[in-house]
Design a protein around this motif. Structure first.
Motif, PDB file in Angstrom:
ATOM      1  N   ILE A 101       0.848  -1.214   0.000  1.00 36.17           N
ATOM      2  CA  ILE A 101       0.000   0.000   0.000  1.00 36.17           C
ATOM      3  C   ILE A 101       0.882   1.262   0.000  1.00 36.17           C
ATOM      4  N   GLY A 120      -0.530   1.535  -4.618  1.00 36.03           N
ATOM      5  CA  GLY A 120      -1.615   0.836  -3.911  1.00 36.03           C
ATOM      6  C   GLY A 120      -2.582   1.823  -3.275  1.00 36.03           C
ATOM      7  N   THR A 126       3.396   0.346   8.408  1.00 36.30           N
ATOM      8  CA  THR A 126       2.745   0.735   7.142  1.00 36.30           C
ATOM      9  C   THR A 126       1.242   0.480   7.243  1.00 36.30           C
ATOM     10  N   CYS A 176       0.934  -4.702  -5.445  1.00 35.98           N
ATOM     11  CA  CYS A 176       1.445  -3.321  -5.536  1.00 35.98           C
ATOM     12  C   CYS A 176       2.757  -3.209  -4.760  1.00 35.98           C
ATOM     13  N   PRO A 217       7.258  -3.863  -4.847  1.00 36.79           N
ATOM     14  CA  PRO A 217       8.360  -3.890  -5.823  1.00 36.79           C
ATOM     15  C   PRO A 217       8.467  -5.270  -6.474  1.00 36.79           C
ATOM     16  N   TYR A 248       7.841 -10.114  -5.697  1.00 38.63           N
ATOM     17  CA  TYR A 248       6.686 -10.841  -6.246  1.00 38.63           C
ATOM     18  C   TYR A 248       6.691 -12.332  -5.899  1.00 38.63           C
ATOM     19  N   VAL A 266       5.859 -13.121  -2.276  1.00 43.14           N
ATOM     20  CA  VAL A 266       4.467 -12.769  -1.979  1.00 43.14           C
ATOM     21  C   VAL A 266       3.532 -13.795  -2.643  1.00 43.14           C
ATOM     22  N   GLY A 273       3.293  -3.607 -11.636  1.00 46.45           N
ATOM     23  CA  GLY A 273       4.759  -3.540 -11.768  1.00 46.45           C
ATOM     24  C   GLY A 273       5.225  -2.858 -13.046  1.00 46.45           C
ATOM     25  N   PRO A 320       0.162   0.916 -14.698  1.00 47.83           N
ATOM     26  CA  PRO A 320      -0.274   2.301 -14.915  1.00 47.83           C
ATOM     27  C   PRO A 320       0.935   3.167 -15.214  1.00 47.83           C
ATOM     28  N   ALA A 332       1.901   6.040 -14.670  1.00 56.02           N
ATOM     29  CA  ALA A 332       1.676   7.223 -13.834  1.00 56.02           C
ATOM     30  C   ALA A 332       2.400   7.017 -12.533  1.00 56.02           C
ATOM     31  N   GLY A 333       2.988   8.046 -12.024  1.00 59.25           N
ATOM     32  CA  GLY A 333       3.687   7.904 -10.749  1.00 59.25           C
ATOM     33  C   GLY A 333       4.316   9.215 -10.349  1.00 59.25           C
ATOM     34  N   SER A 352       7.014   7.839  -2.146  1.00 60.67           N
ATOM     35  CA  SER A 352       6.656   6.456  -1.792  1.00 60.67           C
ATOM     36  C   SER A 352       5.792   6.440  -0.538  1.00 60.67           C
ATOM     37  N   GLY A 353       5.180   5.280  -0.316  1.00 60.83           N
ATOM     38  CA  GLY A 353       4.441   5.064   0.929  1.00 60.83           C
ATOM     39  C   GLY A 353       2.978   5.436   0.829  1.00 60.83           C
TER      40      GLY A 353
HETATM   41  N1  LIG Z   1       6.316   4.829  -8.246  1.00 61.33           N
HETATM   42  C1  LIG Z   1       5.940   4.883  -9.503  1.00 61.33           C
HETATM   43  O1  LIG Z   1       6.084   5.914 -10.149  1.00 61.33           O
HETATM   44  C2  LIG Z   1       5.302   3.671 -10.135  1.00 61.33           C
HETATM   45  C3  LIG Z   1       4.497   3.849 -11.267  1.00 61.33           C
HETATM   46  C4  LIG Z   1       3.890   2.724 -11.844  1.00 61.33           C
HETATM   47  C5  LIG Z   1       4.130   1.468 -11.322  1.00 61.33           C
HETATM   48  N2  LIG Z   1       4.933   1.323 -10.228  1.00 61.33           N
HETATM   49  C6  LIG Z   1       5.124  -0.034  -9.697  1.00 61.33           C
HETATM   50  O2  LIG Z   1       4.261  -0.153  -8.588  1.00 61.33           O
HETATM   51  C7  LIG Z   1       4.814  -1.043  -7.609  1.00 61.33           C
HETATM   52  C8  LIG Z   1       4.761  -0.350  -6.251  1.00 61.33           C
HETATM   53  O3  LIG Z   1       5.460   0.875  -6.349  1.00 61.33           O
HETATM   54  P1  LIG Z   1       5.133   2.094  -5.367  1.00 61.33           P
HETATM   55  O4  LIG Z   1       5.673   3.307  -6.034  1.00 61.33           O
HETATM   56  O5  LIG Z   1       3.731   2.050  -4.906  1.00 61.33           O
HETATM   57  O6  LIG Z   1       6.120   1.723  -4.164  1.00 61.33           O
HETATM   58  P2  LIG Z   1       6.087   2.139  -2.633  1.00 61.33           P
HETATM   59  O7  LIG Z   1       7.482   2.004  -2.156  1.00 61.33           O
HETATM   60  O8  LIG Z   1       5.394   3.425  -2.434  1.00 61.33           O
HETATM   61  O9  LIG Z   1       5.184   0.975  -1.996  1.00 61.33           O
HETATM   62  C9  LIG Z   1       5.568  -0.380  -2.011  1.00 61.33           C
HETATM   63  C10 LIG Z   1       4.742  -1.196  -1.045  1.00 61.33           C
HETATM   64  O10 LIG Z   1       5.213  -2.533  -1.070  1.00 61.33           O
HETATM   65  C11 LIG Z   1       5.481  -2.986   0.248  1.00 61.33           C
HETATM   66  N3  LIG Z   1       6.616  -3.938   0.195  1.00 61.33           N
HETATM   67  C12 LIG Z   1       7.894  -3.670  -0.104  1.00 61.33           C
HETATM   68  N4  LIG Z   1       8.636  -4.790  -0.085  1.00 61.33           N
HETATM   69  C13 LIG Z   1       7.798  -5.781   0.226  1.00 61.33           C
HETATM   70  C14 LIG Z   1       7.954  -7.169   0.422  1.00 61.33           C
HETATM   71  N5  LIG Z   1       9.146  -7.758   0.295  1.00 61.33           N
HETATM   72  N6  LIG Z   1       6.861  -7.895   0.750  1.00 61.33           N
HETATM   73  C15 LIG Z   1       5.666  -7.301   0.887  1.00 61.33           C
HETATM   74  N7  LIG Z   1       5.446  -5.986   0.721  1.00 61.33           N
HETATM   75  C16 LIG Z   1       6.508  -5.244   0.409  1.00 61.33           C
HETATM   76  C17 LIG Z   1       5.810  -1.732   1.028  1.00 61.33           C
HETATM   77  O11 LIG Z   1       5.599  -1.915   2.367  1.00 61.33           O
HETATM   78  C18 LIG Z   1       4.801  -0.756   0.407  1.00 61.33           C
HETATM   79  O12 LIG Z   1       3.549  -0.949   1.007  1.00 61.33           O
HETATM   80  C19 LIG Z   1       6.212  -1.390  -8.088  1.00 61.33           C
HETATM   81  O13 LIG Z   1       6.216  -2.694  -8.604  1.00 61.33           O
HETATM   82  C20 LIG Z   1       6.508  -0.378  -9.179  1.00 61.33           C
HETATM   83  O14 LIG Z   1       7.338  -0.913 -10.177  1.00 61.33           O
HETATM   84  C21 LIG Z   1       5.493   2.395  -9.608  1.00 61.33           C
END
Ligand SMILES: NC(=O)c1ccc[n+]([C@@H]2O[C@H](COP(=O)([O-])OP(=O)(O)OC[C@H]3O[C@@H](n4cnc5c(N)ncnc54)[C@H](O)[C@@H]3O)[C@@H](O)[C@H]2O)c1
Ligand SMILES: O=C(O)C(=O)C[C@]1(C(=O)O)C=C[C@@H](O)C=C1
Length: 324
Positions: free
Chosen positions: A13, A17, A42, A72, A74, A78, A81, A99, A124, A126-127, A131-132
Motif C-alpha cells: 500500500i 496501492g 505501514t 502493488c 516492488p 513478487y 508474496v 509492476g 499504470p 503514472a507515478g 513512496s508510501g
Molecule cells: N512509483 C511509480 O512511479 C510507479 C508507477 C507505476 C508502477 N509502479 C510499480 O508499482 C509497484 C509499487 O510501487 P510504489 O511506487 O507504490 O512503491 P512504494 O514504495 O510506495 O510501496 C511499495 C509497497 O510494497 C510494500 N513492500 C515492499 N517490499 C515488500 C515485500 N518484500 N513484501 C511485501 N510488501 C513489500 C511496502 O511496504 C509498500 O507498502 C512497483 O512494482 C513499481 O514498479 C510504480
C-alpha cells in the motif's frame, strides 16, 4: 447499486496501492478493500488514512474471497508474496499487478497462478518520486495510460472487466505483448531514470572532488533531474534487475546517439545540434498536446473536477514519507 468488484485485495500500500484504494473508493468500483502489508507501521499508516476496510499482515488472508487482487509491491518481492497468496486465490478471481516491468512478471508468476484465476498483469504509466501510503492520491491515473498484458489463458470477459476498472479510475487502457511493453518502457521510463540517477551522482561526486558548491548553484534543468533521481531506490533497483535485456539494448542505441551529439559538439557542428534540438522541441509539444505532460510538473497540483467534494488542500501535498 453494487460495485463491479465485491472485494479488492491490495498487496502493498505504497504510492500506487494507496492511489488505487482512493480512486476505486471514490469512483464506486469496489464494495470493500482489504489491505495487506509487510510491516505493521505501514498498516497503521494505511488504517489512519482510512484507505481500506480490512487490514492485515497476512497477505493470504487479504486475498481470500477477493474477486480482484492487485500486487502493488516492488517486483523483486513478487515471488515470495506469490508463494504466500497463491493457495488463497479464489477460482473466478482476477489476479493483476502494477509492476513497471512485464516479461519478468509473466515468467515468474504465470506458473504459480491456480487454474480458474484470470492472470492479467497491468502497468499504470503514472507515478511520482514519492513512496508510501501517504503519497497516494485518487487523481493519479486520470488521463494516463494503463497497459494490460493478459496471459493467454485469461478470460476475455475478465480483461474487459479490468479494463473498465482502470477506465473507471480515469485511465486510458491498452493491451500489449509483455516483451513489447518492456522494450517501450526501457527507453521511455527506465533509461530516463538511469540517466537522472547518473547525472545527479556525477554532480554530487564533482562537488565532493572540487569541494565547490555545484549543487547550490544548480540550474533548473538539473533540479528536474533531481526529482526523478529521488525515486524509490528499491523499486528502481528491481526494475533494472528484471528488465536487463531491454534496458541494455536501448542503452546501446542511446549511447550511439549520444556519441553523435558528442561529435557535433566537438566539431562545432551547429547545424546538426540545431536540427536535433528542433526535432525534440516538436516532440515535447506533441506530448503536451496528447495530454501526457502531467508526468512531471503537474503532480503538485490536483486534477479536481467541479463536483469533487475533496478539498483541494487534502490532495495538494502528494509528498509521502518513505515506506520500507
Ligand atoms: N512509483 C511509480 O512511479 C510507479 C508507477 C507505476 C508502477 N509502479 C510499480 O508499482 C509497484 C509499487 O510501487 P510504489 O511506487 O507504490 O512503491 P512504494 O514504495 O510506495 O510501496 C511499495 C509497497 O510494497 C510494500 N513492500 C515492499 N517490499 C515488500 C515485500 N518484500 N513484501 C511485501 N510488501 C513489500 C511496502 O511496504 C509498500 O507498502 C512497483 O512494482 C513499481 O514498479 C510504480
Ligand atoms: O513521473 C514520475 O515520477 C515517474 O517516474 C513515473 C513513471 C515514469 O517513468 O513515467 C515511473 C515508473 C513507472 O513504472 C511509471 C511511471
Amino acid at each position: 447499486m453494487s460495485a463491479p468488484f465485491k472485494k479488492l485485495a491490495l498487496i502493498g500500500i505504497g504510492l500506487i496501492g494507496s492511489s488505487i484504494a482512493l480512486a476505486a473508493r471514490r469512483y464506486g468500483l469496489v464494495d470493500a478493500i482489504a489491505i495487506a502489508t509487510r510491516k505493521s507501521e505501514t498498516l497503521d499508516e494505511a488504517r489512519a488514512l482510512e484507505l481500506g476496510d480490512v487490514y492485515t499482515l497476512d497477505a493470504a488472508e487479504a486475498v481470500r474471497g477477493a474477486d480482484l487482487v492487485i500486487l502493488c509491491v516492488p517486483v523483486g518481492a513478487y515471488e515470495s508474496v506469490m508463494r504466500a497468496i497463491a493457495p488463497a486465490l479464489a477460482p473466478g478471481a482476477i489476479f493483476s499487478d502494477v509492476g513497471s516491468v512485464k516479461g519478468f512478471v509473466h515468467k515468474t508468476l504465470a506458473p504459480m497462478v491456480p487454474k480458474g484465476v484470470s492472470f492479467i498483469p497491468g502497468h499504470p504509466l503514472a507515478g511520482t518520486e514519492h513512496s508510501g501510503p501517504k503519497a497516494g492520491f485518487a487523481e493519479l491515473f486520470v488521463g494516463r495510460w494503463c497497459v494490460l498484458t493478459p496471459d493467454a489463458e485469461a478470460r476475455s470477459v475478465d480483461v474487459e472487466k479490468l479494463t473498465k476498472f482502470w477506465r473507471g479510475m480515469g485511465s486510458q487502457v491498452e493491451t500489449m505483448d509483455p516483451a513489447h511493453h518492456d522494450m517501450v518502457l526501457a527507453i521511455t521510463s527506465h533509461i530516463p531514470h538511469l540517466v537522472a540517477y547518473n547525472i545527479v551522482g556525477t554532480v554530487a561526486d564533482l562537488e565532493a572532488d572540487t569541494q565547490s558548491e555545484v549543487i547550490k548553484f544548480s540550474a533548473s534543468g538539473f533540479r528536474d533531474f533531481t526529482r526523478i533521481a529521488a525515486s524509490d531506490p528499491v523499486m528502481w533497483r528491481d526494475v533494472f534487475l528484471t528488465n536487463r535485456d531491454a534496458v541494455l539494448e536501448m542503452l546501446g542505441r542511446f549511447s550511439e546517439d549520444l556519441s553523435v551529439l558528442q561529435r557535433a559538439v566537438r566539431t562545432g557542428d551547429g547545424d546538426a545540434l540545431e536540427a536535433m534540438f528542433t526535432r525534440t522541441r516538436a516532440i515535447r509539444r506533441s506530448v503536451i498536446d496528447a495530454g501526457q505532460e502531467t508526468a512531471a510538473p503537474d503532480f503538485g497540483r490536483p486534477h479536481q473536477s467541479d463536483s469533487d467534494p475533496t478539498p483541494v488542500s487534502a490532495v495538494r501535498d502528494h509528498g509521502g514519507g518513505d515506506d520500507a
